[in-house]
Scaffold this active site. Sequence first.
Site, PDB file in Angstrom:
ATOM      1  N   CYS A  66       0.838  -1.193   0.000  1.00  0.00           N
ATOM      2  CA  CYS A  66       0.000   0.000   0.000  1.00  0.00           C
ATOM      3  C   CYS A  66       0.876   1.247   0.000  1.00  0.00           C
ATOM      4  O   CYS A  66       1.757   1.404   0.853  1.00  0.00           O
ATOM      5  CB  CYS A  66      -0.912  -0.004   1.229  1.00  0.00           C
ATOM      6  N   PHE A  67       0.647   2.143  -0.948  1.00  0.00           N
ATOM      7  CA  PHE A  67       1.551   3.292  -1.096  1.00  0.00           C
ATOM      8  C   PHE A  67       1.464   4.308   0.032  1.00  0.00           C
ATOM      9  O   PHE A  67       2.373   5.097   0.227  1.00  0.00           O
ATOM     10  CB  PHE A  67       1.434   3.953  -2.452  1.00  0.00           C
TER      11      PHE A  67
END
Length: 185
Positions: A31-32
């Site tokens: 997840c960025f």
Amino acid sequence: MGNSTTKDRSIPQTIQPAKESSQLATFAAGCFWSVELVYQRKDGVLQTQVGYAGGNKENPSYEEVCSGSTGHAEAVRLEYDPAVISYQDLLKIFWNKHNPTQGNRQGNDVGTQYRSVIFYHNDEQKTLAEQSRAERQKSYDTQITTQIAPAGVWYPAENYHQGYLEKGGQCAAKGCDDAILCYGY
């Protein structure tokens, strides 16, 4: 006036080096949001931007990337000052941030968009990435699945994703070492 809960779906301009001596680096490690925050906290990182890399659709939306149909990974592009933080140090942060043996997932986040990738911007970055992956592999019994690929075309994510965890109240100050929480865990 807009509803305060409406997400800003506008797309920011792609970050460009603000200083002649600075460089770009791009990493995908799940997840960025949390990957961005870990880099925002580092001295020498001048700016960060979350977005999509390594796919085959122009200007994908978050929903399209999450569907798995575009081939993109959620990634963080950052501008850094190599006189303050080296690319090798950025790689150490990358390896320490996630489990590079999980393939198309990180923890409970499952899908090709969560794969581990080092997107290199020049031959030196490619060489350093390959060396660091080989060195890191020595500390795992299972195969590292991290890809090393050219940076290619970058698509910034929608504005509501930029600095997401910082907007949610988590510390993004340089040197901060508070735990990074995504989804409350």
